[in-house]
Design a protein around this motif. Sequence first.
Motif, PDB file in Angstrom:
ATOM      1  N   VAL A  36      27.662  31.337  42.114  1.00 50.03           N
ATOM      2  CA  VAL A  36      27.255  30.650  40.888  1.00 50.03           C
ATOM      3  C   VAL A  36      26.696  31.679  39.920  1.00 50.03           C
ATOM      4  N   VAL A  37      27.186  31.647  38.683  1.00 48.49           N
ATOM      5  CA  VAL A  37      26.666  32.491  37.614  1.00 48.49           C
ATOM      6  C   VAL A  37      26.391  31.574  36.425  1.00 48.49           C
ATOM      7  N   ASP A  38      25.114  31.400  36.127  1.00 52.67           N
ATOM      8  CA  ASP A  38      24.696  30.484  35.071  1.00 52.67           C
ATOM      9  C   ASP A  38      25.253  29.088  35.353  1.00 52.67           C
ATOM     10  N   ASP A  39      26.141  28.583  34.496  1.00 59.07           N
ATOM     11  CA  ASP A  39      26.702  27.241  34.692  1.00 59.07           C
ATOM     12  C   ASP A  39      28.133  27.275  35.241  1.00 59.07           C
ATOM     13  N   GLU A  40      28.552  28.451  35.716  1.00 61.72           N
ATOM     14  CA  GLU A  40      29.926  28.619  36.211  1.00 61.72           C
ATOM     15  C   GLU A  40      29.966  28.763  37.734  1.00 61.72           C
ATOM     16  N   VAL A  41      30.905  28.050  38.335  1.00 64.61           N
ATOM     17  CA  VAL A  41      31.218  28.242  39.754  1.00 64.61           C
ATOM     18  C   VAL A  41      32.323  29.289  39.794  1.00 64.61           C
TER      19      VAL A  41
ATOM     20  N   LEU B  15      34.366  25.708  35.949  1.00 63.84           N
ATOM     21  CA  LEU B  15      35.027  26.710  36.775  1.00 63.84           C
ATOM     22  C   LEU B  15      36.433  26.924  36.250  1.00 63.84           C
ATOM     23  N   ALA B  16      37.007  28.043  36.616  1.00 65.05           N
ATOM     24  CA  ALA B  16      38.373  28.377  36.223  1.00 65.05           C
ATOM     25  C   ALA B  16      39.265  28.280  37.454  1.00 65.05           C
ATOM     26  N   ALA B  17      40.373  27.567  37.306  1.00 64.85           N
ATOM     27  CA  ALA B  17      41.370  27.466  38.375  1.00 64.85           C
ATOM     28  C   ALA B  17      42.678  28.034  37.836  1.00 64.85           C
ATOM     29  N   ALA B  18      43.257  28.960  38.579  1.00 61.50           N
ATOM     30  CA  ALA B  18      44.510  29.568  38.138  1.00 61.50           C
ATOM     31  C   ALA B  18      45.559  28.487  37.898  1.00 61.50           C
ATOM     32  N   THR B  19      46.281  28.617  36.822  1.00 58.75           N
ATOM     33  CA  THR B  19      47.272  27.619  36.426  1.00 58.75           C
ATOM     34  C   THR B  19      48.233  27.291  37.564  1.00 58.75           C
ATOM     35  N   GLY B  20      48.683  28.294  38.295  1.00 59.03           N
ATOM     36  CA  GLY B  20      49.650  28.082  39.370  1.00 59.03           C
ATOM     37  C   GLY B  20      49.062  27.608  40.683  1.00 59.03           C
ATOM     38  N   ASN B  21      47.749  27.472  40.777  1.00 55.72           N
ATOM     39  CA  ASN B  21      47.113  27.088  42.039  1.00 55.72           C
ATOM     40  C   ASN B  21      46.952  25.567  42.096  1.00 55.72           C
TER      41      ASN B  21
ATOM     42  N   SER C   1      39.813  20.476  31.387  1.00 52.48           N
ATOM     43  CA  SER C   1      39.568  20.430  29.945  1.00 52.48           C
ATOM     44  C   SER C   1      40.514  21.344  29.168  1.00 52.48           C
ATOM     45  N   GLY C   2      41.525  21.889  29.853  1.00 54.93           N
ATOM     46  CA  GLY C   2      42.541  22.645  29.129  1.00 54.93           C
ATOM     47  C   GLY C   2      42.756  24.055  29.619  1.00 54.93           C
ATOM     48  N   ALA C   3      43.859  24.604  29.146  1.00 56.74           N
ATOM     49  CA  ALA C   3      44.267  25.959  29.531  1.00 56.74           C
ATOM     50  C   ALA C   3      43.511  27.006  28.712  1.00 56.74           C
ATOM     51  N   PHE C   4      43.278  28.140  29.345  1.00 56.25           N
ATOM     52  CA  PHE C   4      42.683  29.289  28.658  1.00 56.25           C
ATOM     53  C   PHE C   4      42.961  30.532  29.496  1.00 56.25           C
ATOM     54  N   ASP C   5      42.764  31.694  28.931  1.00 55.92           N
ATOM     55  CA  ASP C   5      42.919  32.948  29.665  1.00 55.92           C
ATOM     56  C   ASP C   5      41.557  33.423  30.132  1.00 55.92           C
TER      57      ASP C   5
ATOM     58  N   ASP D 120      39.139  47.570  37.535  1.00 56.00           N
ATOM     59  CA  ASP D 120      38.654  48.932  37.293  1.00 56.00           C
ATOM     60  C   ASP D 120      39.154  49.483  35.961  1.00 56.00           C
ATOM     61  N   ASP D 121      40.286  48.954  35.499  1.00 61.83           N
ATOM     62  CA  ASP D 121      40.869  49.411  34.232  1.00 61.83           C
ATOM     63  C   ASP D 121      40.461  48.546  33.047  1.00 61.83           C
ATOM     64  N   GLY D 122      39.537  47.626  33.262  1.00 59.02           N
ATOM     65  CA  GLY D 122      39.093  46.736  32.197  1.00 59.02           C
ATOM     66  C   GLY D 122      39.565  45.319  32.437  1.00 59.02           C
ATOM     67  N   PRO D 123      39.195  44.394  31.565  1.00 60.35           N
ATOM     68  CA  PRO D 123      39.568  42.987  31.769  1.00 60.35           C
ATOM     69  C   PRO D 123      41.059  42.746  31.537  1.00 60.35           C
ATOM     70  N   ILE D 124      41.598  41.817  32.322  1.00 54.71           N
ATOM     71  CA  ILE D 124      42.971  41.363  32.111  1.00 54.71           C
ATOM     72  C   ILE D 124      42.943  39.840  32.017  1.00 54.71           C
ATOM     73  N   PRO D 125      43.760  39.264  31.147  1.00 51.07           N
ATOM     74  CA  PRO D 125      43.764  37.804  31.013  1.00 51.07           C
ATOM     75  C   PRO D 125      44.543  37.144  32.152  1.00 51.07           C
ATOM     76  N   VAL D 126      43.934  36.150  32.788  1.00 51.41           N
ATOM     77  CA  VAL D 126      44.586  35.379  33.849  1.00 51.41           C
ATOM     78  C   VAL D 126      44.742  33.939  33.349  1.00 51.41           C
ATOM     79  N   PRO D 127      45.972  33.424  33.296  1.00 48.70           N
ATOM     80  CA  PRO D 127      46.161  32.041  32.846  1.00 48.70           C
ATOM     81  C   PRO D 127      45.476  31.057  33.797  1.00 48.70           C
ATOM     82  N   CYS D 128      44.556  30.276  33.262  1.00 48.10           N
ATOM     83  CA  CYS D 128      43.761  29.347  34.065  1.00 48.10           C
ATOM     84  C   CYS D 128      43.608  28.022  33.333  1.00 48.10           C
ATOM     85  N   HIS D 129      43.013  27.089  34.042  1.00 47.67           N
ATOM     86  CA  HIS D 129      42.558  25.839  33.448  1.00 47.67           C
ATOM     87  C   HIS D 129      41.056  25.772  33.661  1.00 47.67           C
ATOM     88  N   ARG D 130      40.360  25.344  32.638  1.00 47.43           N
ATOM     89  CA  ARG D 130      38.906  25.192  32.711  1.00 47.43           C
ATOM     90  C   ARG D 130      38.616  23.775  33.204  1.00 47.43           C
TER      91      ARG D 130
END
Length: 89
Positions: free
Chosen positions: A2-7, A43-49, A64-68, A74-84
């Motif tokens: 748990v981080v703040d209000d996120e699982v 929480l974020a759930a991967a679109t394909g999961n 509540s909808g799709a987002f990245d 290690d190389d910085g952030p990468i966008p992962v297609p998820c649903h919130r």
Amino acid sequence: MVVDDEVEQVYVSGDHRGSGVADTLLSEAERQIKANGYDEAWLAAATGNARARRFYERSGWTDSGAFDYPATTDDGPIPVPCHRYVKKL
């Protein structure tokens, strides 16, 4: 976790799926978020999961909808297609 209000990062090994451990972990995360003063969790759930997404929906969470989601590497952030997913506590 748990981080703040996120699982974050709910994982159950294949050997333990269907045992109820995921329900216990998610309930505890919800309890911690509420105890920290938040009235809604997300929480974020991967679109394909599809399996995880069905589990969250059965557990009272709402898509509540799709987002990245910006996954950290290690190389910085990468966008992962998820649903919130959100849940009022």
